[in-house]
Scaffold this motif. Structure first.
Motif, PDB file in Angstrom:
ATOM      1  N   ASN A  23      -1.982   6.315  -3.052  1.00 49.38           N
ATOM      2  CA  ASN A  23      -1.807   6.378  -1.602  1.00 49.38           C
ATOM      3  C   ASN A  23      -2.988   6.977  -0.849  1.00 49.38           C
ATOM      4  OD1 ASN A  23       1.099   5.633  -0.527  1.00 49.38           O
ATOM      5  ND2 ASN A  23       1.376   6.521  -2.570  1.00 49.38           N
ATOM      6  N   LEU A  27      -3.936   2.548   3.413  1.00 48.93           N
ATOM      7  CA  LEU A  27      -3.012   1.412   3.274  1.00 48.93           C
ATOM      8  C   LEU A  27      -3.747   0.187   2.762  1.00 48.93           C
ATOM      9  CD1 LEU A  27      -0.934   1.850   6.541  1.00 48.93           C
ATOM     10  CD2 LEU A  27      -0.544   2.795   4.266  1.00 48.93           C
ATOM     11  N   ARG A  28      -2.979  -0.684   2.122  1.00 49.07           N
ATOM     12  CA  ARG A  28      -3.581  -1.902   1.570  1.00 49.07           C
ATOM     13  C   ARG A  28      -2.792  -3.127   2.037  1.00 49.07           C
ATOM     14  NH1 ARG A  28      -4.795  -1.165  -4.537  1.00 49.07           N
ATOM     15  NH2 ARG A  28      -3.320   0.498  -4.913  1.00 49.07           N
ATOM     16  N   ASN A  47      -1.150  -5.692  -4.062  1.00 51.25           N
ATOM     17  CA  ASN A  47      -1.717  -4.915  -2.958  1.00 51.25           C
ATOM     18  C   ASN A  47      -3.238  -4.813  -3.081  1.00 51.25           C
ATOM     19  OD1 ASN A  47      -2.183  -3.072  -4.965  1.00 51.25           O
ATOM     20  ND2 ASN A  47      -0.664  -1.579  -4.273  1.00 51.25           N
ATOM     21  N   ALA A 180       1.723  -3.581   5.793  1.00 50.24           N
ATOM     22  CA  ALA A 180       0.730  -2.985   4.894  1.00 50.24           C
ATOM     23  C   ALA A 180       1.485  -2.165   3.855  1.00 50.24           C
ATOM     24  CB  ALA A 180      -0.221  -2.091   5.685  1.00 50.24           C
ATOM     25  N   ILE A 181       0.796  -1.903   2.730  1.00 48.49           N
ATOM     26  CA  ILE A 181       1.468  -1.183   1.637  1.00 48.49           C
ATOM     27  C   ILE A 181       0.799   0.158   1.385  1.00 48.49           C
ATOM     28  CG2 ILE A 181       2.064  -1.218  -0.820  1.00 48.49           C
ATOM     29  CD1 ILE A 181       2.095  -4.196  -0.772  1.00 48.49           C
ATOM     30  N   GLY A 182       1.628   1.190   1.218  1.00 49.38           N
ATOM     31  CA  GLY A 182       1.155   2.483   0.731  1.00 49.38           C
ATOM     32  C   GLY A 182       1.603   2.591  -0.716  1.00 49.38           C
ATOM     33  N   TYR A 187       6.253   0.393   2.610  1.00 48.42           N
ATOM     34  CA  TYR A 187       5.828  -0.722   3.462  1.00 48.42           C
ATOM     35  C   TYR A 187       5.750  -0.242   4.906  1.00 48.42           C
ATOM     36  CZ  TYR A 187       6.602  -3.475  -0.685  1.00 48.42           C
ATOM     37  OH  TYR A 187       6.514  -3.963  -1.966  1.00 48.42           O
ATOM     38  N   TYR A 188       4.637  -0.509   5.556  1.00 44.62           N
ATOM     39  CA  TYR A 188       4.397  -0.073   6.934  1.00 44.62           C
ATOM     40  C   TYR A 188       4.263  -1.304   7.826  1.00 44.62           C
ATOM     41  CZ  TYR A 188       2.781   4.491   5.034  1.00 44.62           C
ATOM     42  OH  TYR A 188       2.663   5.713   4.409  1.00 44.62           O
ATOM     43  N   VAL A 190       2.429  -2.920  11.212  1.00 47.39           N
ATOM     44  CA  VAL A 190       1.101  -2.658  11.769  1.00 47.39           C
ATOM     45  C   VAL A 190       1.090  -2.890  13.282  1.00 47.39           C
ATOM     46  CG1 VAL A 190      -0.140  -3.164   9.635  1.00 47.39           C
ATOM     47  CG2 VAL A 190       0.272  -5.001  11.249  1.00 47.39           C
TER      48      VAL A 190
END
Ligand SMILES: Cc1cc2nc3c(=O)[nH]c(=O)nc-3n(C[C@H](O)[C@H](O)[C@H](O)COP(=O)(O)O)c2cc1C
Length: 208
Positions: A23, A27-28, A47, A180-182, A187-188, A190
């Motif tokens: 992390n 973010l990816r 990711n 986006a992925i942490g 999951y975020y 954007v």
């Protein structure tokens, strides 16, 4: 600020160390890679898809060490092509579920309830629910010092939801509802804060 040095990193239980290191760099992107296998189609979340260059259009994907079955990797090596499909808010849980260890002869498309879409020029499955889809051709593989493999590939075609593409070819991930992925489980959504003009030494940052 909390300080975590190399020694204290080593002392952390392995799961906690992995969570922190997965992390801490930020973010990816969240993408589903679609491939064709010998017996069925395959779909898995990644990711590690990264942009590597624009001329030629080159991307990279990092695979974990090949010490266990890696269907996506095997299929790419066999058929030399694959699809990349952006994960958006509407398919997060289904996309995440593709990371389960399904047997080689079971398609994740059916297992998680995503729709395989085929385009004229290719026998490869795209994810119909995804707003940004790429067709890629295998180029090279590069063994990394930790046993992971970086696969590089050229982008052959791009399919994108019209509303997410600006006139200047800017891909608006907020309008595509991309996530986006942490690490491997967070999951975020954007939000676009702004686009800035090319930075020069003597001018103040300018919003476009
Ligand atoms: C959020 C998330 C991201 C992942 N990213 C990668 C990745 O970049 N590289 C990788 O080798 N595996 C990654 N995985 C694990 C694969 O999704 C998982 O190993 C999957 O079972 C691979 O399927 P396959 O054997 O059909 O290729 C990720 C898993 C999750 C949950």
């Amino acid at each position: 600020m909390i300080t975590i040095n190399a020694d204290s990193l080593k002392q952390l239980p392995s799961r906690k160390r992995a969570t922190l290191l997965n992390n801490v760099c930020g973010l990816r992107s969240a993408n589903l890679i679609g491939t064709r296998g010998v017996s069925t189609t395959n779909l898995a979340i990644f990711n590690s898809v990264i942009h590597l260059g624009s001329d030629p259009a080159l991307i990279g994907v990092v695979f974990r060490p090949l010490t266990v079955e890696r269907h996506t990797y095997d299929n790419i090596k066999e058929f030399k092509a694959f699809t990349i499909n952006a994960v958006n808010q509407s398919i997060i849980s289904k996309a995440h579920q593709t990371s389960a260890k399904f047997p080689e002869n079971r398609s994740e498309f059916e297992a998680v309830g995503l729709t395989a879409q085929y385009r004229e020029e290719s026998h490869l499955p795209f994810v119909a629910e995804s707003p940004i889809q790429l067709l890629c051709h295998f180029s090279k593989e590069h063994l990394l010092e930790n046993g992971c493999v970086l696969v590089t590939a050229t982008i052959e075609s791009i399919y994108i939801q019209e509303s997410a593409l600006d006139d200047d070819m800017f891909v608006n991930h907020q309008l595509a509802n991309s996530v986006a992925i942490g690490g491997l489980d967070a999951y975020y959504s954007v939000a676009l804060e702004g686009r800035y003009a090319y930075a020069t030494v003597d001018e103040t940052p300018k919003l476009l």
